[in-house]
Design a protein around this motif. Structure first.
Motif, PDB file in Angstrom:
ATOM      1  N   GLY A 179      26.887 -41.736  13.584  1.00 41.24           N
ATOM      2  CA  GLY A 179      25.572 -42.338  12.857  1.00 41.24           C
ATOM      3  C   GLY A 179      25.491 -41.990  11.569  1.00 41.24           C
ATOM      4  N   ALA A 180      25.996 -40.706  11.163  1.00 41.19           N
ATOM      5  CA  ALA A 180      25.613 -40.140  10.012  1.00 41.19           C
ATOM      6  C   ALA A 180      26.830 -40.550   9.328  1.00 41.19           C
ATOM      7  CB  ALA A 180      25.603 -38.575  10.216  1.00 41.19           C
ATOM      8  N   GLN A 181      28.043 -41.216   9.728  1.00 42.56           N
ATOM      9  CA  GLN A 181      29.063 -41.643   9.041  1.00 42.56           C
ATOM     10  C   GLN A 181      29.844 -40.466   8.428  1.00 42.56           C
ATOM     11  OE1 GLN A 181      27.205 -44.700   6.629  1.00 42.56           O
ATOM     12  NE2 GLN A 181      29.087 -46.002   6.805  1.00 42.56           N
ATOM     13  N   THR A 182      30.059 -39.521   9.527  1.00 37.91           N
ATOM     14  CA  THR A 182      30.958 -38.217   9.080  1.00 37.91           C
ATOM     15  C   THR A 182      31.949 -37.855  10.310  1.00 37.91           C
ATOM     16  OG1 THR A 182      30.922 -36.043   8.179  1.00 37.91           O
ATOM     17  CG2 THR A 182      29.060 -36.696   9.703  1.00 37.91           C
ATOM     18  N   ARG A 222      27.568 -34.182   0.135  1.00 42.56           N
ATOM     19  CA  ARG A 222      27.948 -32.643   0.503  1.00 42.56           C
ATOM     20  C   ARG A 222      26.711 -32.052   0.795  1.00 42.56           C
ATOM     21  NH1 ARG A 222      32.593 -31.542  -3.505  1.00 42.56           N
ATOM     22  NH2 ARG A 222      34.003 -32.886  -2.355  1.00 42.56           N
ATOM     23  N   GLY A 223      26.752 -30.736   1.119  1.00 40.27           N
ATOM     24  CA  GLY A 223      25.956 -29.572   1.602  1.00 40.27           C
ATOM     25  C   GLY A 223      24.729 -30.418   2.230  1.00 40.27           C
ATOM     26  N   PRO A 224      23.220 -30.136   1.495  1.00 37.59           N
ATOM     27  CA  PRO A 224      22.124 -30.566   2.071  1.00 37.59           C
ATOM     28  C   PRO A 224      22.007 -31.897   2.297  1.00 37.59           C
ATOM     29  CG  PRO A 224      21.796 -29.167   0.033  1.00 37.59           C
ATOM     30  CD  PRO A 224      23.290 -29.326   0.038  1.00 37.59           C
ATOM     31  N   VAL A 225      22.575 -32.631   1.341  1.00 42.19           N
ATOM     32  CA  VAL A 225      22.363 -34.329   1.674  1.00 42.19           C
ATOM     33  C   VAL A 225      23.285 -34.706   2.747  1.00 42.19           C
ATOM     34  CG1 VAL A 225      23.118 -36.589   0.785  1.00 42.19           C
ATOM     35  CG2 VAL A 225      22.232 -34.508  -0.843  1.00 42.19           C
ATOM     36  N   LEU A 226      24.407 -34.085   3.174  1.00 42.63           N
ATOM     37  CA  LEU A 226      25.098 -34.306   4.330  1.00 42.63           C
ATOM     38  C   LEU A 226      24.439 -33.821   5.618  1.00 42.63           C
ATOM     39  CD1 LEU A 226      27.381 -35.441   6.068  1.00 42.63           C
ATOM     40  CD2 LEU A 226      28.721 -33.498   5.384  1.00 42.63           C
TER      41      LEU A 226
END
Lengths: 205, 205
Positions: free
Chosen positions: B52-55, B20-24
């Motif tokens: 690449g960010a798996q999102t 979530r948030g800053p980590v994502l």
């Protein structure tokens, strides 16, 4: 022979007969430079070049099997000559005039095209162009710089241990760096400042 | 609140709550740098970064409306600090150490990414990044160079009228020029040669 004559005879006169051999080749090379100047290396396609030269894709591929081959030939054919080394009796004035010529070459159509290639190519492709850049651009400008500097040495203006590849790279490096990173267009005053603040102190005895 | 808690509870623990948030955001910015280093500015897509960010693509677009915004933020967050100015008692040694740090920054992941942006962007896009390049790269390296040169002036090694923007541009200009045009990787010997043949003669009294 008979066949090609009869094909030409079957088409309207003029365009077809004018667009053969070297003339068509020049039109294709010119179109390749146009594409590089407008859409850059990444945007250039063989289709776009064919369209620009008002010919078919096959006519392009028949002569140059790849985009790299075509662009290398287009640049080789068009790169402007820098002429003879300036000789105004002072290294400051000679360098100033030489930099103005480098600027004219940079902002010519093949100059824009070459910079597009240098800047946009990935490192693998740009290796293929390094020989061309060296023989077409950096070697000729080095030769002129060397001549200007050797005359300065003979006049006693320049220290005899100044000449060397790194010293010859200073002018093209700063000109390319500022054009790209700061968007500089290298007016006469900026050229004079580079000569006075960098090259003259670097070279003098 | 209740809704988001129950959604989290319905999924496997761990991944969801950590992303979530800053980590994502960090994962997305990191993926943007990866893309720049591998496929370059022209090859980077919002889809590729999301993968690449798996999102999902929406998670990227929600935060950065365009590729330009995303890349600017990714570079701003990652550009390496050059640290304090070296201070070894001689301008030659200080410049040598400073150039080695510039080389380390150039060949770091954000350094590659920034060069991809500088080299590949068309002039319109690259204007948008010029402020970032100035505040993130050229200004900090200029400040260190200035400090090294001012100490050299105080020691009597460097002529007092040497400092100036064109002189500060010489090192980054030659380093970028040779990396791009000659494929130089700037070994220690080449750095030492640049300091000895260009910077020391340019600066000395």
């Amino acid at each position: 022979m008979v066949t090609s004559h009869s094909v030409a005879a079957a088409r309207p006169q003029g365009v077809v007969s004018r667009r053969r051999g070297p003339v068509l080749e020049r039109a294709i090379l010119e179109a390749a430079l146009d594409q590089l100047s407008t859409v850059g290396w990444n945007g250039l396609t063989m289709e776009g070049v064919a369209a620009g030269a008002q010919t078919g894709k096959a006519a392009v591929y028949r002569r140059w099997p790849s985009k790299e081959d075509l662009v290398a030939e287009a640049l080789r054919a068009a790169l402007p000559a820098l002429g003879e080394a300036p000789d105004h009796g002072s290294v400051r004035e000679d360098l100033y005039q030489l930099c103005r010529r480098v600027r004219a070459a940079m902002y010519s159509k093949p100059g824009f095209a070459l910079r597009a290639v240098i800047h946009e190519c990935d490192s693998e492709t740009s290796e293929r162009f390094q020989a061309l850049i060296v023989t077409g651009v950096t070697d000729p400008s080095k030769r002129l710089l060397e001549e200007v500097i050797q005359r300065g040495i003979a006049r006693g203006e320049v220290r005899p241990d100044a000449p060397g590849d790194l010293v010859y790279d200073v002018i093209p490096a700063i000109m390319m760096y500022r054009a790209k990173v700061c968007g500089s267009e290298w007016g006469d005053a900026e050229i004079a400042e580079m000569v006075d603040r960098v090259m003259v102190p670097l070279l003098r005895r």
